[in-house]
Design an enzyme around this catalytic site. Structure first.
Site, PDB file in Angstrom:
ATOM      1  CG  ASP A  59       5.640 -15.817  -5.709  1.00 35.44           C
ATOM      2  OD1 ASP A  59       5.372 -14.608  -5.380  1.00 35.44           O
ATOM      3  OD2 ASP A  59       6.317 -16.023  -6.388  1.00 35.44           O
TER       4      ASP A  59
ATOM      5  CG  HIS B  86      -0.217  -7.076  -1.371  1.00 37.14           C
ATOM      6  ND1 HIS B  86      -1.528  -7.473  -2.197  1.00 37.14           N
ATOM      7  CD2 HIS B  86      -0.552  -6.126  -0.684  1.00 37.14           C
ATOM      8  CE1 HIS B  86      -2.589  -6.282  -1.887  1.00 37.14           C
ATOM      9  NE2 HIS B  86      -1.792  -5.734  -0.954  1.00 37.14           N
TER      10      HIS B  86
ATOM     11  CG  ASP C  35       0.165   0.146   2.391  1.00 38.17           C
ATOM     12  OD1 ASP C  35       0.924  -0.711   2.561  1.00 38.17           O
ATOM     13  OD2 ASP C  35      -0.704   0.741   3.504  1.00 38.17           O
TER      14      ASP C  35
ATOM     15  CD  GLU D  10       1.686  -5.575   2.120  1.00 36.61           C
ATOM     16  OE1 GLU D  10       0.727  -6.169   2.571  1.00 36.61           O
ATOM     17  OE2 GLU D  10       1.168  -4.467   1.819  1.00 36.61           O
TER      18      GLU D  10
HETATM   19  O1  9MR Z   1       3.518  -6.032   9.752  1.00 32.93           O
HETATM   20  C1  9MR Z   1       2.045  -5.778  10.138  1.00 32.93           C
HETATM   21  C2  9MR Z   1       1.875  -7.222  10.975  1.00 32.93           C
HETATM   22  O2  9MR Z   1       2.625  -7.288  12.165  1.00 32.93           O
HETATM   23  C3  9MR Z   1       0.472  -7.072  11.295  1.00 32.93           C
HETATM   24  O3  9MR Z   1      -0.039  -8.364  11.745  1.00 32.93           O
HETATM   25  C4  9MR Z   1      -0.717  -6.945  10.101  1.00 32.93           C
HETATM   26  C5  9MR Z   1      -2.074  -6.997  10.126  1.00 32.93           C
HETATM   27  O4  9MR Z   1      -2.286  -5.793  10.981  1.00 32.93           O
HETATM   28  O5  9MR Z   1      -0.184  -5.658   9.417  1.00 32.93           O
HETATM   29  C6  9MR Z   1       1.123  -5.456   8.910  1.00 32.93           C
HETATM   30  O6  9MR Z   1       1.638  -4.346   8.477  1.00 32.93           O
HETATM   31  C7  9MR Z   1       0.814  -4.282   7.163  1.00 32.93           C
HETATM   32  C8  9MR Z   1       0.134  -2.965   7.434  1.00 32.93           C
HETATM   33  O7  9MR Z   1      -0.890  -2.949   8.382  1.00 32.93           O
HETATM   34  C9  9MR Z   1      -0.379  -2.171   5.986  1.00 32.93           C
HETATM   35  N1  9MR Z   1       0.690  -2.056   5.070  1.00 32.93           N
HETATM   36  C10 9MR Z   1       1.546  -3.383   4.967  1.00 32.93           C
HETATM   37  C11 9MR Z   1       2.077  -4.054   6.023  1.00 32.93           C
HETATM   38  C12 9MR Z   1       2.727  -5.281   5.919  1.00 32.93           C
HETATM   39  O8  9MR Z   1       1.827  -6.320   5.456  1.00 32.93           O
END
Ligand code: 9MR
Length: 561
Positions: free
Chosen positions: A533, A485, A167, A542
């Site tokens: 993947d 992603h 994002d 991601e």
């Molecule tokens: O790294 C974050 C992980 O620890 C959490 O469990 C997850 C869900 O809340 O979110 C991850 O961070 C994401 C963020 O919320 C939005 N941008 C992408 C991040 C990586 O997936």
């Protein structure tokens, strides 16, 4: 069962260091040793041996043998390891297997910069793109971003920084950790004499040639953004940091940053964001002192203001439900963030008032954007001359104890992961890299070769010696992640777009299956195999700044060893 993971012989698909450990993991049900052969690129057998039976590996569900060819040291490419009719992916043996990854994993940050054009001169045509989020139509951010309606009355220029991940939000809590890891890599290289990591010109970035190490230049791009997220004087909650800034709604994949038409908002300040900003800014003040005193002073002032604001508002939490259009990064225990910020402030100022807040300790649970207590001990271990001796001795003992536990995690599993758990979390690749960072710190404290070997073995895990026969680093390995992603490099959805740049780390196995693609494709998966993947599997595949910062840190360590 059912899935095809290719050869049962699992190796580091990039290569082994000539003087480092060289082991393969082999999926084999036999309970007695089996013969293996190391072959060169012409297929000639250059070494033979028998496996050791490691046994059942709980994380992957595999029954695993180990082949150890560590004393073979001839440089070359195209080696394979064969067991019966099974042949591994090819790999190299070289003196400097991590030189490329050290650069690429750090160059990643230039590629995710916001608010500046990504120049083809540095990254090539495929990855070049116009500046994103400078308020130029159709963008509505980030030069004048209002608060979410009802939360405050002002707008801030929060342009710049790095996009978080797939994002295009920007978040203070984990952004500060990522910036810290780059600055910590700098401080580490300086104290251990890893001059190659400090080279101005290591990277292809606009700042190369400015007489400042590129790793610091890159961290500054984020720190400048973090400072802009502070609530200005004269406003309620002055000195606090806004938790995050992102789109009102999730944008479609693909969406290039410059094409994002969503309104963007500042979300309410949080104590955690404020303290993480304080930590990174205090460190910034220290590391920039020799290069730019004005910037160092600006960082120190921001760190102190943030600290005072956090003391005044010690329990303002970002809501877990605030996860539309951006992640929540919620955390309701900030004692560890207080400790980390206090540690960085103490290290920079020597002001004893911070000592009593330094309550965080490293434990085998490690650290993450949510749990920063361990960073207290890690910073003390990094900069012992700045702390009282009793603190240094305690930190040192705990870091070594935890590192020993992580080495045991490697040695007791079928695949060399310093992270061992019944469940694999979102971003488990960063549990591997962050634990490897702790082991590397133990190496710096003791110079015991076993710690260095364990870091290199952790690299083996990331680069293919795992239950999936998968390299989690794009561009590195025969079976590397390619469809992470993300909205920018969405090649899977539009072949005209590139795949993610080499050197980016996929989040990795996540046994909680938190996206529909994972749920559909991975039911019943063993924890270490809950990975796909696919571009839509945001919970396993991601990339994120706080994961790549950790990869860049250990790649720099490995390249220097
Ligand atoms: O790294 C974050 C992980 O620890 C959490 O469990 C997850 C869900 O809340 O979110 C991850 O961070 C994401 C963020 O919320 C939005 N941008 C992408 C991040 C990586 O997936």
């Amino acid at each position: 069962g059912g899935k095809d993971y290719g050869s049962p012989v699992r190796v580091n698909q990039v290569g082994y260091a000539t003087t480092g450990p060289k082991e393969a993991s082999i999926v084999d049900d036999s309970t007695t040793p089996v013969p293996w052969e190391l072959r060169d690129s012409a297929g000639k057998v250059v070494k033979k041996g028998r496996t050791q039976v490691r046994g059942d590996d709980a994380a992957s569900g595999d029954h695993v043998h180990i082949a150890d060819f560590g004393d073979y040291r001839k440089e070359g490419t195209g080696y394979t390891l064969a067991v019966g009719t099974a042949v591994s992916e090819p790999f190299g043996i070289s003196r400097d297997p991590y030189d490329g990854l050290r650069r690429d994993s750090l160059e990643y940050f230039y590629l995710v910069r916001s608010g500046t054009p990504i120049d083809a001169a540095y990254v090539g045509d495929a990855y070049a793109r116009p500046a994103g989020h400078l308020g130029v139509a159709p963008n509505k951010g980030d030069t004048s971003v209002p608060c979410l309606p009802g939360t405050c009355d002002y707008s801030l220029d929060v342009s710049g920084g790095w996009y978080d991940a797939g994002d295009q939000g920007k978040y203070v809590v984990n952004g500060a950790l990522a910036a810290w890891q780059l600055m910590d890599s700098y401080e580490r290289s300086l104290s251990t004499g890893d001059w190659a990591n400090l080279k101005d010109g290591l990277l292809k970035v606009p700042e190369a040639g400015n007489r400042v190490p590129d790793v610091l230049d890159e961290s500054r791009w984020e720190v400048e953004f973090l400072l802009k997220m502070q609530v200005p004087a004269g406003q309620p909650l002055t000195g606090m940091a806004h938790h995050k800034i992102h789109d009102l709604a999730w944008t479609a994949l693909p969406t290039q940053p410059q094409a994002d038409a969503q309104p963007r908002y500042l979300h309410a300040p949080s104590t955690a964001a404020t303290l993480n900003l304080a930590a990174a800014a205090a460190q910034c003040a220290r590391v920039w002192q020799p290069y730019d005193r004005a910037f160092a002073a600006k960082c120190l002032a921001a760190a102190k203001t943030a600290w005072q604001a956090a003391l005044a508002h010690p329990a303002v939490y970002a809501p877990a439900e605030d996860s539309v259009g951006g992640g929540a990064y919620a955390d309701t225990d900030v004692a560890d963030e207080f400790s980390w910020a206090a540690t960085e402030l103490y290290a920079t100022t020597g002001d004893r008032t911070y000592l009593k807040s330094m309550t965080g300790r490293i434990t085998a649970d490690g650290f993450s954007w949510r749990d920063t207590g361990a960073l207290t001990d890690l910073t003390i271990a990094r900069l012992p001359w700045r702390f009282p001796l009793d603190r240094v001795l305690g930190a040192r003992q705990r870091v070594l104890g935890v590192a020993d536990q992580y080495v045991r995690n490697i040695d007791s599993q079928g695949y060399p992961n310093p992270f061992k758990a019944a469940a694999y979390p979102w971003g488990s690749s960063s549990s591997t890299t962050n634990n490897a960072l702790v082991i590397a710190t133990a190496y710096d404290l003791t110079h015991r070769p076993g710690y260095r070997d364990a870091v290199l073995e952790s690299m083996d895990y990331l680069l293919g010696r795992n239950g999936l026969n998968q390299s989690f680093v794009t561009g590195y390995g025969e079976r590397a992640s390619t469809n992470e992603h993300g909205r920018i490099w969405a090649h899977q959805l539009d072949p005209k777009l590139p795949t993610p740049p080499p050197g980016s780390l996929a989040g990795g196995p996540n046994s909680a299956l938190q996206d529909p693609v994972a749920q559909q494709n991975l039911p019943g998966c063993a924890p270490a195999k809950c990975y796909i993947d696919d571009i839509f599997s945001y919970s396993t595949n991601e990339t994120a700044v706080n994961w790549n910062s950790s990869l860049a840190w250990i790649a720099a360590f490995a390249a220097g060893k």
